[in-house]
Design a protein around this motif. Sequence first.
Motif: not given
Length: 289
Positions: A190-196, A267-279
């Motif tokens: 799913r993350r790779l689909r988002g990157q594509l 973008a939230f789905a492809v970013i690994d930084d949970e703190d950044l995504v939460g913010t």
Amino acid sequence: MPTTVPSPYVFDATEANFEAEVVQASFQQPVLVDLWATWCGPCKTLGPLLEKVVDEFNGAVRLAKIDCDKEQALAASFGVRSIPTVVLLREGQLVDGFTGALPESAIREFLSRHVQPNAPAEDAVAAAPAVQETPEQAIARIQQEIAAEPDRAELKLDLAVAQMQVGNAAAAEAELDALPANLAADDRARRLRGQLDFARALKDAPPAAELAARIERDPHDHAARDLLGVRLLIQGDTAAALEQFLAVLKADRTWNDDQAKKRLIAAFAVIDDEDLVGTYRRKMSSLLF
């Protein structure tokens, strides 16, 4: 119905924490919701089995337990007619569910249709290559492994991820399209689909410098700001990318069929930084609600 063994993946959901811990959290990982009551016999059978299976998934999914007697308004929002009722949320939406007590094997099969278990930490360490390899080396190694074990479909997902890491989007997409259904729903897939999707958005797009110049001339050039955000995201400058998408959302929530909101969620789905995504998820919510 309290859990007999505390689990980091099981929690009680209430009206107070439902939006943050269930709805918003489901954008990062699926959340299984168990609607139960203390007087319900089948609930007492099902509850421990749900907790056991969720624990086996090692954090790939969380279990939210709603006591229908204590949280009547919350239970009513699900339109519950009988209990136990179990539903699965992903990205804020109900994607599947069932009613009544299922055997352990059926619960496991139900979850496996939507999410794959995380490997235990010690297994992941043991499986990691002893020497760090380049993406190109990883591609060669995985291709050799596929040749030796062509029936191991998970290797094709590994290859798709490696192809994307070297910028070979077409090859990554071809491998991704060939995956069986169970792996197509894997979080990595799913993350790779988002990157594509982001990579496709940059086809024929101007370079970053030109986009930045357009924005400087006209801060309301949402198209340029949107593409600059995509370029920044692909380049790994995730915070700056999210700022661009957020600026478009703040200026015009409905621009181009809600594209800024869609970009942020993708973008939230492809970013690994949970703190950044939460913010930034909280920033997005403050603009929308």
